[in-house]
Design a protein around this motif. Structure first.
Motif, PDB file in Angstrom:
ATOM      1  N   GLU A   1      28.000  89.202 -23.698  1.00  0.00           N
ATOM      2  CA  GLU A   1      28.903  88.756 -22.669  1.00  0.00           C
ATOM      3  C   GLU A   1      28.594  89.384 -21.460  1.00  0.00           C
ATOM      4  O   GLU A   1      29.029  89.397 -20.268  1.00  0.00           O
ATOM      5  CB  GLU A   1      30.206  88.764 -23.114  1.00  0.00           C
ATOM      6  CG  GLU A   1      30.658  87.775 -24.156  1.00  0.00           C
ATOM      7  CD  GLU A   1      30.145  87.938 -25.536  1.00  0.00           C
ATOM      8  OE1 GLU A   1      29.696  89.260 -25.703  1.00  0.00           O
ATOM      9  OE2 GLU A   1      30.345  87.167 -26.275  1.00  0.00           O
TER      10      GLU A   1
ATOM     11  N   GLY B   1      22.604  90.414 -18.772  1.00  0.00           N
ATOM     12  CA  GLY B   1      21.928  89.483 -17.949  1.00  0.00           C
ATOM     13  C   GLY B   1      20.470  89.588 -18.077  1.00  0.00           C
ATOM     14  O   GLY B   1      19.839  90.600 -18.107  1.00  0.00           O
TER      15      GLY B   1
ATOM     16  N   ARG C   1      18.382  83.173 -24.883  1.00  0.00           N
ATOM     17  CA  ARG C   1      18.931  81.780 -25.061  1.00  0.00           C
ATOM     18  C   ARG C   1      19.809  81.897 -26.157  1.00  0.00           C
ATOM     19  O   ARG C   1      20.874  81.362 -26.364  1.00  0.00           O
ATOM     20  CB  ARG C   1      18.284  80.883 -24.609  1.00  0.00           C
ATOM     21  CG  ARG C   1      17.626  80.695 -23.152  1.00  0.00           C
ATOM     22  CD  ARG C   1      17.050  79.281 -23.052  1.00  0.00           C
ATOM     23  NE  ARG C   1      16.290  79.313 -21.586  1.00  0.00           N
ATOM     24  CZ  ARG C   1      16.894  79.383 -20.530  1.00  0.00           C
ATOM     25  NH1 ARG C   1      18.093  79.411 -20.205  1.00  0.00           N
ATOM     26  NH2 ARG C   1      16.231  79.196 -19.373  1.00  0.00           N
TER      27      ARG C   1
ATOM     28  N   ARG D   1      22.729  83.775 -26.263  1.00  0.00           N
ATOM     29  CA  ARG D   1      23.801  83.428 -25.323  1.00  0.00           C
ATOM     30  C   ARG D   1      23.979  84.299 -24.359  1.00  0.00           C
ATOM     31  O   ARG D   1      24.992  84.643 -23.723  1.00  0.00           O
ATOM     32  CB  ARG D   1      25.161  83.117 -25.872  1.00  0.00           C
ATOM     33  CG  ARG D   1      25.023  81.790 -26.971  1.00  0.00           C
ATOM     34  CD  ARG D   1      26.485  81.631 -27.474  1.00  0.00           C
ATOM     35  NE  ARG D   1      26.198  80.526 -28.288  1.00  0.00           N
ATOM     36  CZ  ARG D   1      26.188  79.056 -28.150  1.00  0.00           C
ATOM     37  NH1 ARG D   1      26.097  78.739 -26.837  1.00  0.00           N
ATOM     38  NH2 ARG D   1      26.106  78.325 -29.280  1.00  0.00           N
TER      39      ARG D   1
ATOM     40  N   GLN E   1      23.117  85.548 -20.587  1.00  0.00           N
ATOM     41  CA  GLN E   1      22.987  84.840 -19.259  1.00  0.00           C
ATOM     42  C   GLN E   1      21.579  84.932 -18.736  1.00  0.00           C
ATOM     43  O   GLN E   1      21.252  86.095 -18.559  1.00  0.00           O
ATOM     44  CB  GLN E   1      24.108  85.218 -18.262  1.00  0.00           C
ATOM     45  CG  GLN E   1      24.111  84.612 -16.873  1.00  0.00           C
ATOM     46  CD  GLN E   1      24.324  83.147 -17.088  1.00  0.00           C
ATOM     47  OE1 GLN E   1      25.470  82.556 -17.347  1.00  0.00           O
ATOM     48  NE2 GLN E   1      23.228  82.189 -16.656  1.00  0.00           N
TER      49      GLN E   1
ATOM     50  N   LEU F   1      19.147  84.737 -15.450  1.00  0.00           N
ATOM     51  CA  LEU F   1      19.240  84.527 -13.764  1.00  0.00           C
ATOM     52  C   LEU F   1      17.602  84.229 -13.419  1.00  0.00           C
ATOM     53  O   LEU F   1      17.186  85.508 -13.611  1.00  0.00           O
ATOM     54  CB  LEU F   1      20.264  85.808 -13.283  1.00  0.00           C
ATOM     55  CG  LEU F   1      21.511  85.833 -13.658  1.00  0.00           C
ATOM     56  CD1 LEU F   1      21.637  86.909 -14.910  1.00  0.00           C
ATOM     57  CD2 LEU F   1      22.478  86.081 -12.631  1.00  0.00           C
TER      58      LEU F   1
ATOM     59  N   ASP G   1      22.552  75.961 -17.809  1.00  0.00           N
ATOM     60  CA  ASP G   1      23.382  77.172 -17.774  1.00  0.00           C
ATOM     61  C   ASP G   1      23.092  78.405 -17.003  1.00  0.00           C
ATOM     62  O   ASP G   1      23.495  79.481 -16.872  1.00  0.00           O
ATOM     63  CB  ASP G   1      23.697  77.461 -19.293  1.00  0.00           C
ATOM     64  CG  ASP G   1      24.656  76.593 -19.909  1.00  0.00           C
ATOM     65  OD1 ASP G   1      25.264  75.716 -19.354  1.00  0.00           O
ATOM     66  OD2 ASP G   1      24.392  76.261 -21.066  1.00  0.00           O
ATOM     67  N   ASP G   2      21.632  78.385 -16.285  1.00  0.00           N
ATOM     68  CA  ASP G   2      20.883  79.406 -15.680  1.00  0.00           C
ATOM     69  C   ASP G   2      21.572  79.542 -14.149  1.00  0.00           C
ATOM     70  O   ASP G   2      22.107  78.531 -13.811  1.00  0.00           O
ATOM     71  CB  ASP G   2      19.569  79.323 -15.835  1.00  0.00           C
ATOM     72  CG  ASP G   2      18.754  79.468 -17.160  1.00  0.00           C
ATOM     73  OD1 ASP G   2      19.262  79.720 -17.903  1.00  0.00           O
ATOM     74  OD2 ASP G   2      17.712  78.968 -16.967  1.00  0.00           O
ATOM     75  N   ILE G   3      21.467  80.651 -13.624  1.00  0.00           N
ATOM     76  CA  ILE G   3      21.891  81.051 -12.403  1.00  0.00           C
ATOM     77  C   ILE G   3      20.801  81.118 -11.490  1.00  0.00           C
ATOM     78  O   ILE G   3      19.998  82.130 -11.884  1.00  0.00           O
ATOM     79  CB  ILE G   3      22.987  82.104 -12.340  1.00  0.00           C
ATOM     80  CG1 ILE G   3      24.288  81.924 -13.237  1.00  0.00           C
ATOM     81  CG2 ILE G   3      23.470  82.464 -10.995  1.00  0.00           C
ATOM     82  CD1 ILE G   3      25.154  83.221 -13.182  1.00  0.00           C
TER      83      ILE G   3
ATOM     84  N   GLN H   1      26.964  87.575  -8.244  1.00  0.00           N
ATOM     85  CA  GLN H   1      26.737  86.798  -9.444  1.00  0.00           C
ATOM     86  C   GLN H   1      26.962  87.572 -10.742  1.00  0.00           C
ATOM     87  O   GLN H   1      27.575  87.115 -11.760  1.00  0.00           O
ATOM     88  CB  GLN H   1      25.561  86.017  -9.417  1.00  0.00           C
ATOM     89  CG  GLN H   1      25.696  84.903  -8.087  1.00  0.00           C
ATOM     90  CD  GLN H   1      26.162  83.665  -8.666  1.00  0.00           C
ATOM     91  OE1 GLN H   1      27.064  83.453  -9.542  1.00  0.00           O
ATOM     92  NE2 GLN H   1      25.892  82.513  -7.649  1.00  0.00           N
TER      93      GLN H   1
ATOM     94  N   GLN I   1      30.068  87.134 -13.270  1.00  0.00           N
ATOM     95  CA  GLN I   1      29.839  86.865 -14.940  1.00  0.00           C
ATOM     96  C   GLN I   1      30.332  88.164 -15.841  1.00  0.00           C
ATOM     97  O   GLN I   1      30.189  87.954 -16.970  1.00  0.00           O
ATOM     98  CB  GLN I   1      28.449  86.527 -15.115  1.00  0.00           C
ATOM     99  CG  GLN I   1      27.883  85.570 -14.376  1.00  0.00           C
ATOM    100  CD  GLN I   1      28.340  84.117 -14.892  1.00  0.00           C
ATOM    101  OE1 GLN I   1      29.040  84.049 -16.105  1.00  0.00           O
ATOM    102  NE2 GLN I   1      28.652  83.370 -13.754  1.00  0.00           N
TER     103      GLN I   1
ATOM    104  N   ILE J   1      28.884  91.103 -15.873  1.00  0.00           N
ATOM    105  CA  ILE J   1      27.369  91.473 -16.415  1.00  0.00           C
ATOM    106  C   ILE J   1      27.285  92.927 -15.974  1.00  0.00           C
ATOM    107  O   ILE J   1      27.432  93.369 -14.920  1.00  0.00           O
ATOM    108  CB  ILE J   1      26.266  90.907 -16.264  1.00  0.00           C
ATOM    109  CG1 ILE J   1      26.368  89.405 -16.755  1.00  0.00           C
ATOM    110  CG2 ILE J   1      25.078  91.611 -16.513  1.00  0.00           C
ATOM    111  CD1 ILE J   1      25.158  88.518 -16.167  1.00  0.00           C
TER     112      ILE J   1
END
Length: 211
Positions: free
Chosen positions: A9, A12, A54, A57, A59, A61, A110-112, A131, A135, A137
């Protein structure tokens, strides 16, 4: 390395400049990084890290360089040497194959995708910091190109902003071995909190994810 862990969580993955011009046969810059890239197993390691993040989970970017467009840098007061070369070569040209994502690193839903950076830092004049903060991060893992320019500059900027920075020595490349040594043995230790291999990173992600 035993204490290396990444909370999904708060972590990144920054995938820096994954363009065909850098990573694919026929790319404008690929011939200059090919030897180092093949020596470290760049593409396989990048693929493995993206897959592992991935699964965990984490993130992802995408942190892309400015795609060259006609008129770029022409009226600038102080374009840097790299920007001058981009102006001459039309590196990462918008609307061309070279300026497209390498097919193995296409963004998922789901990527930024961060706004394109003009020089070497993925933070300067982009929305990357915003960003990441939105999130939640706090830890960033950097892979992509080049080790001693965009990866290093983005990592330094991240440290200055208070992020925990991880460099992955075999998931990046440069034009020469001297540049790689500078990135990971001379400069990296002055700002990065961790400098790891792909195997070490994936083991940490899997251990944390499993826990």
């Amino acid at each position: 390395m035993a204490d290396l862990s990444y909370c999904a969580e708060r972590t990144g993955l920054l995938l820096i400049d994954p363009y065909n011009d850098f990573l694919s046969d026929g790319g404008k810059i690929f011939p200059m990084v090919k030897e180092i890239a093949e020596d470290v197993g760049l593409l396989d390691h990048m693929r493995a890290i993206v897959a592992a993040t991935r699964r965990a989970r984490v993130q992802v970017l995408h942190v892309p360089h400015r795609r060259w467009r006609p008129g770029d840098y022409e009226n600038w007061n102080h374009p840097n040497p790299t920007q001058r070369r981009i102006q001459q070569r039309h590196t990462f040209e918008e609307g061309t194959w070279g300026g497209q994502w390498h097919p193995d690193f296409l963004p998922s839903a789901d990527d930024i995708i961060i706004k394109e950076h003009w020089a070497q830092s993925g933070f300067a004049n982009t929305d990357l910091d915003f960003q990441l903060k939105q999130q939640g991060i706090t830890h960033v893992i950097l892979i992509g190109l080049l080790a001693n320019t965009c990866v290093e500059c983005t990592g330094r900027f991240a440290m200055e902003l208070g992020y925990h920075v991880t460099l992955v020595r075999d998931a990046t490349a440069a034009f020469t071995r001297e540049m790689m040594r500078a990135a990971h043995e001379l400069n990296g230790p002055t700002f990065a909190h961790e400098i790891v291999t792909t195997a070490e990173l994936i083991a940490a992600l899997e251990a944390t994810h499993g826990a």
